[in-house]
Design an enzyme around this catalytic site. Structure first.
Site, PDB file in Angstrom:
ATOM      1  N   ASP A   1     -28.812  15.197   5.372  1.00 14.40           N
ATOM      2  CA  ASP A   1     -28.898  13.854   4.801  1.00 14.40           C
ATOM      3  C   ASP A   1     -27.846  12.905   5.361  1.00 14.40           C
ATOM      4  OD1 ASP A   1     -30.992  14.663   3.284  1.00 14.40           O
ATOM      5  OD2 ASP A   1     -29.875  14.823   1.397  1.00 14.40           O
TER       6      ASP A   1
ATOM      7  N   ASP B   1       0.839  -1.192   0.000  1.00 12.98           N
ATOM      8  CA  ASP B   1       0.000   0.000   0.000  1.00 12.98           C
ATOM      9  C   ASP B   1       0.878   1.247   0.000  1.00 12.98           C
ATOM     10  OD1 ASP B   1      -2.378   1.791   0.747  1.00 12.98           O
ATOM     11  OD2 ASP B   1      -3.283  -0.202   0.860  1.00 12.98           O
TER      12      ASP B   1
ATOM     13  N   HIS C   1      -4.153   5.685   3.709  1.00 18.36           N
ATOM     14  CA  HIS C   1      -4.823   4.552   3.073  1.00 18.36           C
ATOM     15  C   HIS C   1      -4.350   3.213   3.637  1.00 18.36           C
ATOM     16  CE1 HIS C   1      -5.924   1.793  -0.255  1.00 18.36           C
ATOM     17  NE2 HIS C   1      -6.870   2.657  -0.517  1.00 18.36           N
TER      18      HIS C   1
ATOM     19  N   SER D   1     -11.062  -0.741  -1.734  1.00 17.54           N
ATOM     20  CA  SER D   1      -9.870  -0.786  -0.884  1.00 17.54           C
ATOM     21  C   SER D   1     -10.203  -1.257   0.514  1.00 17.54           C
ATOM     22  CB  SER D   1      -9.240   0.615  -0.772  1.00 17.54           C
ATOM     23  OG  SER D   1      -8.485   0.919  -1.895  1.00 17.54           O
TER      24      SER D   1
END
Length: 535
Positions: free
Chosen positions: A225, A71, A284, A453
């Site tokens: 929302d 990654d 990530h 992912s």
């Protein structure tokens, strides 16, 4: 493009997403760790991990399993990860290659995107690199117009240049739109005052022009929302969007940007890089690692799927497209470090050297390693469009221990397929939770992110559980168990095809036709392992 993609809210259209965030944050996705829940008990299409621990694994012994996270970097000292990070006991931080494997000070893993004390953060797209390569080739090739018209490689260059120009124009236009929106929003912020930047604050705000009226309408709609507070909305929807498109325009699509050349990386051999496992942007990879194996017993933040895992970080993916040579070397490095599962939450539309990656995949398969790959976030049918790396070898055949994973949402209805997820009846193997998955991020923090992912490490966690509690099972057996035990879904889901909502049976979106389930997989693994032991 990179890491399939924690900034995916901006893959389609910024303004469109502003009005549809409520749909993206599907009902039930706000249940923290919903990926662990059970449909029969909780009415959420999780993977029944909690049920598996309570009913199947309770009192059972397990063996530690090394899972490699290929990654953009992993934060090794995160409060919820530091106890599960791999440590190479044969290596010391002394500037020497103590274990003789060619990688100096690789205590927690390796970084193929660096040299000395410097690291690569941004990279170009593979598309850019291939255009540069082909233009250089044809600059010294003498051909007349007829020869060019009949030259397949030259026609490929023209097609890629068309693709590039389309991406460049769309990115520039989107960045300009986000910039205007951001500028207007920040002007409204100044009028409201920083202490009143809340839903009620925006409702009370009196606009003085149509632009401010538009901002008020958008912000109120999104906050109502989605349930987000304003600070989260601004950071994740506006600032991240601007950053994403700014980076894409100025780095990923920059024909003159060559960070590898500037750093002087010599990747003619396998032995390059440094031991900076975290790198300059570990958002990530840290999120992925947490989904797989965040500490389940420390009562902090969240829980990973697997409970006896060591995560080895192998930094492979920049903010841009990964290079095939790095991917191949990272796979080989992970295998040689003892990884039995390799999670790969990245991909791209072009490949420069598929064979070198295929050879590394074959090496991993020969060593009984399971490779788990995210299908991607472009809502593409991978039966029809290319995505790299993949399990199909260039010289024929497929990798027997490769799982391609699509992303699903929490509700067992027409929204079950995550709107962004790629799919493919013959290419994607199984789906798994990938909408608003809450996990670890740098600085010992946590955040919910979306993407295949996130779905891929859910499956990696299930695979790690199986390999940890039933170590006699091979990688190919584990793959088949995960597919065969997936919860089959027999109703249609909504898929955008040619920009039109289309009803497609969920069973036609993957080979297995189902959503991965830890409880069912472990139950099947238990039966197969006992049968194997009795022979």
């Amino acid at each position: 493009m990179q890491k399939f993609n924690y900034k995916l809210n901006f893959i389609f259209s910024f303004l469109f997403l502003l009005f549809t965030t409520g749909n993206l944050l599907a009902q039930n996705a706000d249940k923290q760790n919903w990926q662990h829940l059970d449909y029969a008990k909780d009415s959420v299409m999780g993977v029944s991990a909690d049920k598996a621990y309570a009913e199947i694994l309770k009192g059972k012994k397990s063996t530690p399993i090394i899972v490699a996270v290929l990654d953009g970097g992993v934060e090794t000292d995160h409060e919820d990860l530091k106890t599960v990070i791999y440590v190479n006991a044969k290596e010391k931080l002394n500037g020497k290659d103590d274990d003789g494997n060619g990688y100096i000070d690789d205590v927690n893993g390796w970084n193929f995107l660096g040299k000395g004390d410097k690291d690569i953060n941004y990279e170009t797209l593979e598309l850019v690199r291939q255009i540069r390569k082909l233009k250089q080739k044809f600059a010294v090739t003498l051909m007349d117009s007829a020869q060019m018209a009949n030259n397949a490689e030259y026609q490929k260059l023209l097609a890629m240049e068309k693709d590039y120009q389309q991406q460049y124009d769309e990115t520039k236009q989107t960045l300009e739109g986000i910039s205007r929106f951001k500028q207007l929003l920040e002007a409204v912020e100044a009028k409201i005052g920083k202490d009143a930047l809340t839903l009620n604050g925006f409702k009370s705000f009196e606009p003085s022009n149509p632009g401010e009226e538009h901002i008020k309408k958008v912000v109120i709609g999104v906050l109502e929302d989605s349930g987000m507070d304003y600070a989260t909305f601004k950071a994740t929807q506006v600032d991240n969007g601007y950053e994403h498109y700014y980076e894409k325009l100025n780095y990923n699509l920059n024909m003159d940007y060559m960070p590898r050349k500037e750093l002087g990386i010599d990747d003619a051999t396998r032995f390059y890089g440094n031991n900076h496992v975290e790198g300059p942007d570990a958002m990530h990879g840290t999120h992925v690692a947490g989904i797989i194996a965040a500490n389940r017993k420390n009562k902090l933040g969240m829980m990973g799927i697997a409970d006896n895992v060591k995560i080895i970080g192998v930094r492979t993916v920049p903010n841009g497209d990964e290079r095939d040579n790095d991917v191949a070397n990272a796979i080989r490095y992970a295998v040689d470090r003892g990884a039995k599962i390799i999670n790969m939450s990245f991909g791209k539309s072009y490949s420069d050297d598929k064979k070198i990656v295929d050879d590394a995949v074959k090496y991993a398969v020969s060593k009984d390693v399971l490779l788990i790959h995210a299908a991607g976030n472009d809502n593409n049918n991978l039966d029809q469009q290319s995505n790299f790396p993949n399990k199909r070898y260039e010289d024929g055949g497929t990798a027997s221990s490769w799982l391609e994973v699509g992303a699903s949402g929490p509700n067992n209805d027409e929204s079950l397929k995550a709107s962004f997820s790629n799919y493919g009846k013959t290419t994607v193997d199984v789906f798994a939770p990938g909408v608003q998955i809450y996990s670890t991020i740098p600085d010992s923090k946590y955040r919910a992110l979306n993407g295949t992912s996130m779905a891929s490490p859910v499956v990696s966690g299930i695979a790690a559980l199986i390999r940890s509690y039933y170590p006699s099972l091979s990688a190919t057996q584990v793959k088949q168990i995960i597919m065969d035990s997936s919860v089959k879904v027999n109703h249609p889901v909504t898929v955008m095809v040619d920009e039109k909502p289309t009803q497609i049976n969920f069973s036609d979106l993957s080979i297995s036709g189902g959503v991965a389930n830890a409880y069912e997989a472990l139950k099947m693994a238990d039966t197969i392992a006992k049968s194997k032991a009795s022979k």
